[in-house]
Scaffold this motif. Structure first.
Motif, PDB file in Angstrom:
ATOM      1  N   GLY A   1      38.966  43.819  37.304  1.00 53.36           N
ATOM      2  CA  GLY A   1      38.773  45.146  37.866  1.00 53.36           C
ATOM      3  C   GLY A   1      37.343  45.418  38.262  1.00 53.36           C
ATOM      4  O   GLY A   1      36.451  44.569  38.154  1.00 53.36           O
TER       5      GLY A   1
ATOM      6  N   THR B   1      44.197  48.567  36.629  1.00 50.43           N
ATOM      7  CA  THR B   1      45.334  48.644  37.539  1.00 50.43           C
ATOM      8  C   THR B   1      46.368  49.626  37.015  1.00 50.43           C
ATOM      9  O   THR B   1      46.696  49.644  35.825  1.00 50.43           O
ATOM     10  CB  THR B   1      45.972  47.254  37.701  1.00 50.43           C
TER      11      THR B   1
ATOM     12  N   GLY C   1      38.712  50.842  37.156  1.00 50.39           N
ATOM     13  CA  GLY C   1      38.831  49.401  37.036  1.00 50.39           C
ATOM     14  C   GLY C   1      40.157  48.912  36.501  1.00 50.39           C
ATOM     15  O   GLY C   1      40.405  47.702  36.496  1.00 50.39           O
TER      16      GLY C   1
ATOM     17  N   ALA D   1      44.042  51.093  41.411  1.00 48.89           N
ATOM     18  CA  ALA D   1      43.305  51.007  40.150  1.00 48.89           C
ATOM     19  C   ALA D   1      42.345  52.177  40.051  1.00 48.89           C
ATOM     20  O   ALA D   1      41.726  52.580  41.042  1.00 48.89           O
ATOM     21  CB  ALA D   1      42.540  49.692  40.044  1.00 48.89           C
TER      22      ALA D   1
END
Length: 758
Positions: free
Chosen positions: A199, A434, A432, A429
């Motif tokens: 992320g 998802t 960071g 996301a």
């Protein structure tokens, strides 16, 4: 002269035709080239595009510009990087004057932004932080025992990896240490867990008392965790990495990504070396930087603060110096950049990944992508513009904005120019991490500390506007009572889209053509994806890639947290407002709350009715269970959207957040966040605070400690003894001065009691 030429050209536009216009705008090309977007992605595609731009931008040379855009550790493997904290000189475009202001700012490596750093799960990242700033001056700003409700020690620093789930202790993400000017460089050894989600994260200076002045100078950079764990057959538990499906039809060709670090550099120019009041226009009160001067951030009282607003129409209001200053949000060190550059285009229909990071301090950013209406520029528009026609539109739009330099005048231009089709952003996301499914957004609201990863595809060639959309006061961190609008529309960037594949105008159900098109492309590119991830992708659900935290078990404790701004304490040392959590300003020697490793806690975080705040906690993310408005009603409707009551406010930024994992969240005045967190993997001491960073530096922060179950058990067992011993100590002190026989007897009694309890 320039304005007269511009007026003449606008009158001649219809007669000249688009292709003939390019030479006519050559005089403006130098300024425009200097505003070319510089991509902070450390991928090869970004490096090639950056190198193709033949300009120094705001730096001293093209070589300096490229050096500042280069990423560190692009392989993501275990490695070592160095960040040098130093004063840096560069130029920032000022739309109010259509010129560049020279600034002299605290920086990493002398650059407008920190370099992007990539790392993979299970890698070890060694970062050497070398503080080469001058000693704190004047020394009065940095006393040996500073008041922690007052900003101080501006040239001291440290480093925080915002959003990473790593140890808060020792030489890892420890923000309770200071690196002073002239100290031996501090070495951080960040150990990334093997199961850390991929992320977009970031890093920035985080020493209490100087956090805002560092970050508002540009001491921040993007930190990317790049993952390669594929979805597994029969599993949808969030253990896979979203990176593995974000590619073109060939799995070896990832989607082109762009890193965008939004910053608010609140520089001012001063009349003399000791002045702390920025020079300002006598009518508009916007800050001025005369030729030959250098913009700086010198303190908090007249910068990075709320002050009595001198502007016409704002009588009796206290507003942020950011709003009064007239400064503009910049992207990767450039104000109103041309994206992806002045020399290139985003092909129509090509899906791009935007990694957007709000690394600013003092403004809400409402990102919106809108097609420009070229007829307002006297140009013909169509769905099949040539590259030359997009060039002409870019130059014409820049010229028109340059001829309307005040913010009200620019807003009129933007309202006329940027009013075409809205390009949907498919967000997948937040912070960071998802999400369980992609969400379509017209406007993407971001507050300090936020990250948002989105997929975008532009429907046809043309010029597009990336806007910071207008917002009501209640939906921004610059909230003030009795006000409707806190911010008006601003331009973030001009976007150049060239010939490619136009997006078909087809929709599915309640979804837009953008959702349908991106879904079709991802499905076609992931034909071998195992079930259930493959079926999920057909509806843009991402269960296999969305990390989870185990917060569904019994709740050990409910933790109340209230952010508030209070009037000055009559007995306190300061005459200013008090920035408090649960009624107290920050005390570095005090642990406000102690959690136990493995426990699930529910935190109820609220704000007063007087101000909005941004809650951020280090080390462990949290799951949003509920958000209640000022009336105590949930903002969620139970079906993945907002209640009718919340929707009626016109602000939809909370609508998709129930059940989402975050580490940072904006709380509107009077609202309450109910979130759950589990203390995983690490013990140690860290902080939670308001991410309006000048609030933090004024004391809106608390220390949190996580201890092991064994330590918690021993504390429970020994606490009665500890309490009795403290009581005995007080009793002994009262006996001081009595004869030795009484004192010896008292001591013996205390010892006997302790022995029996053991």
């Amino acid at each position: 002269m320039k304005k007269n030429i511009g007026m003449l050209m606008r009158k001649m536009l219809p007669a000249l035709g688009v292709l003939a216009l390019a030479p006519a705008f050559a005089f403006a090309q130098t300024t425009l080239d200097a505003r070319s977007f510089g991509d902070l992605s450390d991928t090869s595609g970004a490096s090639a595009e950056n190198a193709a731009v033949d300009t120094s931008g705001g730096l001293g040379s093209k070589a300096e510009r490229l050096q500042c855009l280069n990423g560190l550790n692009p392989s993501g493997n275990s490695g070592a990087v160095k960040l040098k904290v130093q004063m840096g000189t560069y130029r920032i475009y000022n739309p109010s004057t259509d010129t560049f202001d020279t600034v002299w700012m605290r920086s990493y490596n002398g650059c407008p932004t920190g370099p992007t750093i990539s790392v993979k799960p299970n890698a070890k990242l060694k970062v050497t932080l070398d503080n080469q700033l001058d000693a704190n001056n004047p020394p009065a700003n940095c006393p040996p025992n500073p008041d922690h409700s007052t900003p101080h020690c501006f040239n001291d620093t440290n480093l925080h990896t915002h959003g990473l789930h790593i140890s808060p202790s020792g030489d890892q993400d420890n923000v309770l240490v200071a690196v002073h000017p002239g100290d031996k460089p501090r070495v951080y050894n960040f150990q990334i867990p093997a199961n850390h989600p991929s992320g977009t994260f970031w890093y920035h200076a985080h020493l209490h008392g100087a956090t805002a002045i560092d970050v508002s100078s540009g001491m921040a950079g993007v930190l990317i965790v790049r993952g390669s764990r594929p979805a597994r057959p029969g599993v949808a538990d969030g253990s896979a990495d979203i990176d593995t499906i974000l590619h073109r039809k060939q799995p070896s060709q990832p989607l082109r990504e762009h890193v965008m670090l939004f910053q608010q550099i609140e520089y001012g120019c001063f009349n003399g070396a000791t002045s702390v009041t920025p020079l300002a226009d006598a009518t508009t009160f916007e800050w001025l930087c005369p030729a030959g001067s250098k913009g700086e951030i010198r303190g908090y009282d007249n910068q990075l603060s709320f002050v009595a607003d001198p502007r016409l129409g704002h009588a009796h209001q206290f507003n942020s110096t950011w709003a009064i200053s007239g400064r503009y949000t910049q992207i990767n060190g450039v104000v109103q950049p041309v994206f992806p550059s002045t020399k290139s285009f985003v092909p129509a229909g090509e899906i791009r990944r935007l990694r957007m990071v709000h690394g600013g301090n003092r403004d809400t950013i409402n990102v919106k992508l809108v097609r420009a209406t070229l007829s307002t520029l006297g140009l013909a528009d169509s769905q099949s513009l040539s590259a030359a026609q997009v060039d002409a539109a870019t130059n014409s739009a820049a010229l028109k904005l340059a001829g309307n330099r005040t913010k009200p005048a620019q807003e009129i231009v933007l309202d006329a120019l940027c009013n075409g089709e809205t390009v949907k952003q498919l967000e997948f996301a937040e912070d960071g991490l998802t999400m369980p499914a992609m969400v379509e957004k017209d406007v993407n609201s971001m507050n300090p500390g936020y990250r948002s990863d989105v997929l975008v595809a532009f429907p046809s060639p043309g010029l597009y506007c990336m806007l910071d959309e207008a917002a009501d006061a209640s939906a921004t961190i610059n909230f003030r009572t009795d006000s409707m609008k806190a911010k008006n529309r601003r331009l973030l960037a001009l976007v150049r889209v060239g010939p490619g594949v136009n997006i078909p105008n087809t929709t599915v159900g309640n979804h837009s053509k953008y959702w349908q098109y991106i879904r079709d492309q991802l499905v076609a590119g992931n034909a071998d994806l195992p079930e259930p991830a493959k079926s999920d992708l057909a509806s843009l659900e991402l269960r296999a890639f969305a990390p989870t935290i185990p917060v569904d078990g019994p709740v050990a404790n409910v933790v109340p947290v209230r952010f508030d701004i209070q009037p000055p304490s009559p007995s306190g040392p300061n005459s200013g407002l008090r920035f408090v959590i649960n009624g107290e300003t920050y005390d570095p020697a005090k642990v406000a709350y102690t959690g136990v490793l493995g426990n699930i806690d529910q935190w109820n975080v609220s704000t007063s009715f007087l101000a909005s705040h941004v809650f951020h906690i280090h080390t462990n993310p949290f799951k949003i269970m509920d958000i209640k408005n000022a009336a105590g009603h949930s903002v969620f409707n139970g079906s993945g959207g907002c209640s009718a009551e919340e929707a009626a406010t016109g602000d939809h930024e909370y609508c998709n957040l129930q059940g989402i994992l975050r580490d940072t969240l904006f709380l509107k005045a009077g609202y309450t966040l109910s979130m759950r967190t589990v203390y995983q993997d690490y013990t140690g001491e860290f902080v939670m605070h308001c991410h309006i960073l000048d609030h933090e530096d004024h004391g809106m922060m608390e220390n949190v400690s996580v201890i092991s179950p064994t330590t918690a058990y021993l504390r429970r067992v020994t606490s009665p003894v500890t309490a009795m011993t403290k009581g005995a100590t007080r009793w002994l002190s009262q006996l001081r001065g009595k004869d030795e026989t009484q004192l010896a007897l008292a001591s013996a009694l205390c010892t006997a009691r302790d022995y029996r309890r053991e």
